[in-house]
Design an enzyme around this catalytic site. Sequence first.
Site, PDB file in Angstrom:
ATOM      1  N   VAL A 132       0.854  -1.196   0.000  1.00 25.76           N
ATOM      2  CA  VAL A 132       0.000   0.000   0.000  1.00 25.76           C
ATOM      3  C   VAL A 132       0.884   1.238   0.000  1.00 25.76           C
ATOM      4  O   VAL A 132       1.761   1.380   0.852  1.00 25.76           O
ATOM      5  CB  VAL A 132      -0.913   0.050   1.245  1.00 25.76           C
ATOM      6  CG1 VAL A 132      -1.871   1.236   1.155  1.00 25.76           C
ATOM      7  CG2 VAL A 132      -1.676  -1.242   1.424  1.00 25.76           C
ATOM      8  N   GLY A 187       6.161   2.523 -15.862  1.00 28.08           N
ATOM      9  CA  GLY A 187       6.225   1.381 -14.928  1.00 28.08           C
ATOM     10  C   GLY A 187       5.281   1.507 -13.748  1.00 28.08           C
ATOM     11  O   GLY A 187       5.409   0.781 -12.768  1.00 28.08           O
ATOM     12  N   LYS A 205      -5.990  -2.019  -1.666  1.00 27.62           N
ATOM     13  CA  LYS A 205      -5.167  -1.266  -0.702  1.00 27.62           C
ATOM     14  C   LYS A 205      -6.037  -0.744   0.441  1.00 27.62           C
ATOM     15  O   LYS A 205      -5.613  -0.751   1.608  1.00 27.62           O
ATOM     16  CB  LYS A 205      -4.448  -0.122  -1.423  1.00 27.62           C
ATOM     17  CG  LYS A 205      -3.407  -0.626  -2.422  1.00 27.62           C
ATOM     18  CD  LYS A 205      -2.916   0.485  -3.322  1.00 27.62           C
ATOM     19  CE  LYS A 205      -1.856   0.000  -4.293  1.00 27.62           C
ATOM     20  NZ  LYS A 205      -1.539   0.975  -5.341  1.00 27.62           N
TER      21      LYS A 205
HETATM   22  P1  NAP Z   1       6.182  -6.889 -13.395  1.00 26.43           P
HETATM   23  O1  NAP Z   1       7.025  -5.771 -13.883  1.00 26.43           O
HETATM   24  O2  NAP Z   1       5.115  -7.432 -14.271  1.00 26.43           O
HETATM   25  O3  NAP Z   1       7.208  -8.081 -12.999  1.00 26.43           O
HETATM   26  C1  NAP Z   1       6.783  -9.379 -12.689  1.00 26.43           C
HETATM   27  C2  NAP Z   1       8.010 -10.285 -12.580  1.00 26.43           C
HETATM   28  O4  NAP Z   1       7.585 -11.554 -12.098  1.00 26.43           O
HETATM   29  C3  NAP Z   1       8.745 -10.530 -13.891  1.00 26.43           C
HETATM   30  O5  NAP Z   1      10.127 -10.620 -13.642  1.00 26.43           O
HETATM   31  C4  NAP Z   1       8.207 -11.885 -14.358  1.00 26.43           C
HETATM   32  O6  NAP Z   1       9.176 -12.660 -15.069  1.00 26.43           O
HETATM   33  C5  NAP Z   1       7.939 -12.578 -13.037  1.00 26.43           C
HETATM   34  N1  NAP Z   1       6.818 -13.507 -13.085  1.00 26.43           N
HETATM   35  C6  NAP Z   1       5.517 -13.177 -13.311  1.00 26.43           C
HETATM   36  N2  NAP Z   1       4.755 -14.294 -13.256  1.00 26.43           N
HETATM   37  C7  NAP Z   1       5.598 -15.330 -13.005  1.00 26.43           C
HETATM   38  C8  NAP Z   1       5.418 -16.725 -12.845  1.00 26.43           C
HETATM   39  N3  NAP Z   1       4.225 -17.293 -12.942  1.00 26.43           N
HETATM   40  N4  NAP Z   1       6.511 -17.476 -12.579  1.00 26.43           N
HETATM   41  C9  NAP Z   1       7.725 -16.901 -12.497  1.00 26.43           C
HETATM   42  N5  NAP Z   1       7.962 -15.587 -12.628  1.00 26.43           N
HETATM   43  C10 NAP Z   1       6.904 -14.814 -12.894  1.00 26.43           C
HETATM   44  O7  NAP Z   1       5.473  -6.512 -12.016  1.00 26.43           O
HETATM   45  P2  NAP Z   1       5.864  -5.322 -11.014  1.00 26.43           P
HETATM   46  O8  NAP Z   1       5.337  -4.028 -11.518  1.00 26.43           O
HETATM   47  O9  NAP Z   1       7.303  -5.426 -10.675  1.00 26.43           O
HETATM   48  O10 NAP Z   1       4.941  -5.672  -9.751  1.00 26.43           O
HETATM   49  C11 NAP Z   1       5.281  -6.750  -8.893  1.00 26.43           C
HETATM   50  C12 NAP Z   1       4.430  -6.652  -7.624  1.00 26.43           C
HETATM   51  O11 NAP Z   1       4.724  -5.437  -6.937  1.00 26.43           O
HETATM   52  C13 NAP Z   1       2.914  -6.635  -7.855  1.00 26.43           C
HETATM   53  O12 NAP Z   1       2.284  -7.317  -6.793  1.00 26.43           O
HETATM   54  C14 NAP Z   1       2.574  -5.146  -7.796  1.00 26.43           C
HETATM   55  O13 NAP Z   1       1.231  -4.923  -7.420  1.00 26.43           O
HETATM   56  C15 NAP Z   1       3.521  -4.702  -6.707  1.00 26.43           C
HETATM   57  N6  NAP Z   1       3.866  -3.272  -6.723  1.00 26.43           N
HETATM   58  C16 NAP Z   1       4.210  -2.686  -7.897  1.00 26.43           C
HETATM   59  C17 NAP Z   1       4.601  -1.351  -7.911  1.00 26.43           C
HETATM   60  C18 NAP Z   1       4.975  -0.668  -9.197  1.00 26.43           C
HETATM   61  O14 NAP Z   1       5.153   0.543  -9.176  1.00 26.43           O
HETATM   62  N7  NAP Z   1       5.131  -1.398 -10.317  1.00 26.43           N
HETATM   63  C19 NAP Z   1       4.668  -0.653  -6.706  1.00 26.43           C
HETATM   64  C20 NAP Z   1       4.321  -1.292  -5.503  1.00 26.43           C
HETATM   65  C21 NAP Z   1       3.915  -2.599  -5.538  1.00 26.43           C
HETATM   66  P3  NAP Z   1       9.775 -12.208 -16.503  1.00 26.43           P
HETATM   67  O15 NAP Z   1      10.690 -11.052 -16.162  1.00 26.43           O
HETATM   68  O16 NAP Z   1      10.513 -13.383 -16.996  1.00 26.43           O
HETATM   69  O17 NAP Z   1       8.590 -11.789 -17.319  1.00 26.43           O
HETATM   70  N1  HSE Z   2      -0.276   0.086 -10.165  1.00 24.40           N
HETATM   71  C1  HSE Z   2      -0.071   0.588  -8.842  1.00 24.40           C
HETATM   72  C2  HSE Z   2      -0.363   2.069  -8.844  1.00 24.40           C
HETATM   73  C3  HSE Z   2       1.363   0.314  -8.435  1.00 24.40           C
HETATM   74  O1  HSE Z   2      -0.469   2.663  -9.918  1.00 24.40           O
HETATM   75  O2  HSE Z   2      -0.514   2.667  -7.787  1.00 24.40           O
HETATM   76  C4  HSE Z   2       1.617   0.488  -6.978  1.00 24.40           C
HETATM   77  O3  HSE Z   2       0.873  -0.381  -6.199  1.00 24.40           O
END
Ligand code: NAP
Ligand code: HSE
Length: 429
Positions: A132, A187, A205
């Site tokens: 969150v 991103g 959240k």
């Molecule tokens: P992302 O860019 O889509 O990255 C996902 C990663 O996980 C990739 O490396 C992917 O592998 C791997 N993956 C996905 N499914 C898989 C599976 N079934 N088996 C093995 N590996 C797998 O996601 P993200 O934006 O980093 O977000 C990750 C988490 O953090 C989510 O829960 C999101 O809600 C949370 N979050 C994100 C942000 C943000 O700003 N993005 C902020 C806070 C929290 P490949 O690289 O090989 O595709």
């Molecule tokens: N997709 C989410 C956002 C990433 O835009 O706030 C952080 O949880």
Amino acid sequence: MKDIGIGLLGLGVVGSGVAGVLLNKTDKLAEQAGIPLVLKKVLVRDVNKQRLDCFASLAMTDRAEEVITNPEVDIVIEVIGGEHPALEYIKQAITTGKHVVTANKEVIAKYGYELLSLAQKYNVGLRYEASVGSGIPLISPFQQDLAANDISAIYAILNGTTNYILTQMSQEGLDFPLALRQAQELGYAEANPVNDIEGIDAAYKLAILSSLAFHTAVNPKNIYCEGISRLQAKDFKYAKEFGYAIKLLAIAKRDGEAIELRVHPVFIPEDSQLAKVNGVYNAVQVEGNLAGKLVFYGQGAGALPASSAIIADVLTIARNISYRISNAPKIQLNQKLTVKPISDIKIRYYFRLNVLDRPGVLAQISKVLGDNSVSISSVIQKESDLKSQTAVLVIMTHPAEEKAVQKALEEIKQLTVVNEVSNFIRVEG
Ligand code: NAP
Ligand code: HSE
């Protein structure tokens, strides 16, 4: 122990940020934790995918068990996102005796109680600060620093992607698809941006925060949720004329033994603190009986803010391991509160109608509103089209019951002088 082994599930936006910190800040982290932290293994979906050069030395695998059940791994960081297989991986890690740090709001919102109970049983840590508000400290403050307060309300901007889109639409006049594309390129957006746009990410959240604030297990299914896709440029223009900004707010309010839980676009006064939160920034306004009004503000998405929260969780677990303090979570969800249905809330409304431009139209509309006990606070006829003899009518109401307003809108739609109810938006403050 000579070091604490870290297993990383996911090397996407957030995973890359976390790996970067673990690789580049080894001395600082060892000093903070009292023991070196070593990244042992990384799970990805595709091991052949092109990665940053700085990750060339990482031991990568596409087999989850090589990370989760690896004897060298003490803490598993889950940043693959989504419900499955993340949920199963977290459970497997806990039952194998690993501590878990996750940024996964969907899994924590839906299964938090179950997972925390499991972690308690296996005497391991389960921390989720990044889930969150990303880098904004929220989970720890709710669990610790605000523990003496009775929380009465939370008003929050909890989704960076939608706040970025609304800011671009309001300030730059961008269309929705272009603003969304920019947020994805930066991103901020989830792999499935529907979760961002339709308010689902913010509802997850809010479920997490309101569980902590009100000491009750909140099911995200009980949160009323509307997204931003029906907002149009005209609504931003009229909001400004009335002295309001439009934000996607997540709102939780306590009313005796009931709580209001809702996520939807809302008019808020343009001089309020939340109205000034722009771009990818998030803000959470909390009202406690002792601390009064507090506002937490910061970047709610992006690799580095999320890494800040994740590494902090890892350090807490590592320090506890070093000092032989239990990492098992304490669960305080003992309050039985009911969730108030959206139909029972009382709030002000903005309506935008397209009507025939002829005498008596306003009288018919105001009669329907009056018959349903919805009192008008102001009416402005905005635009007339001489050719089609139609006009845009903007109405602001006094506080009224949602169910009365919805009934009135249905009746207004049936009037032959009304072409369309183009939008309705709730008004806070
Ligand atoms: P992302 O860019 O889509 O990255 C996902 C990663 O996980 C990739 O490396 C992917 O592998 C791997 N993956 C996905 N499914 C898989 C599976 N079934 N088996 C093995 N590996 C797998 O996601 P993200 O934006 O980093 O977000 C990750 C988490 O953090 C989510 O829960 C999101 O809600 C949370 N979050 C994100 C942000 C943000 O700003 N993005 C902020 C806070 C929290 P490949 O690289 O090989 O595709
Ligand atoms: N997709 C989410 C956002 C990433 O835009 O706030 C952080 O949880």
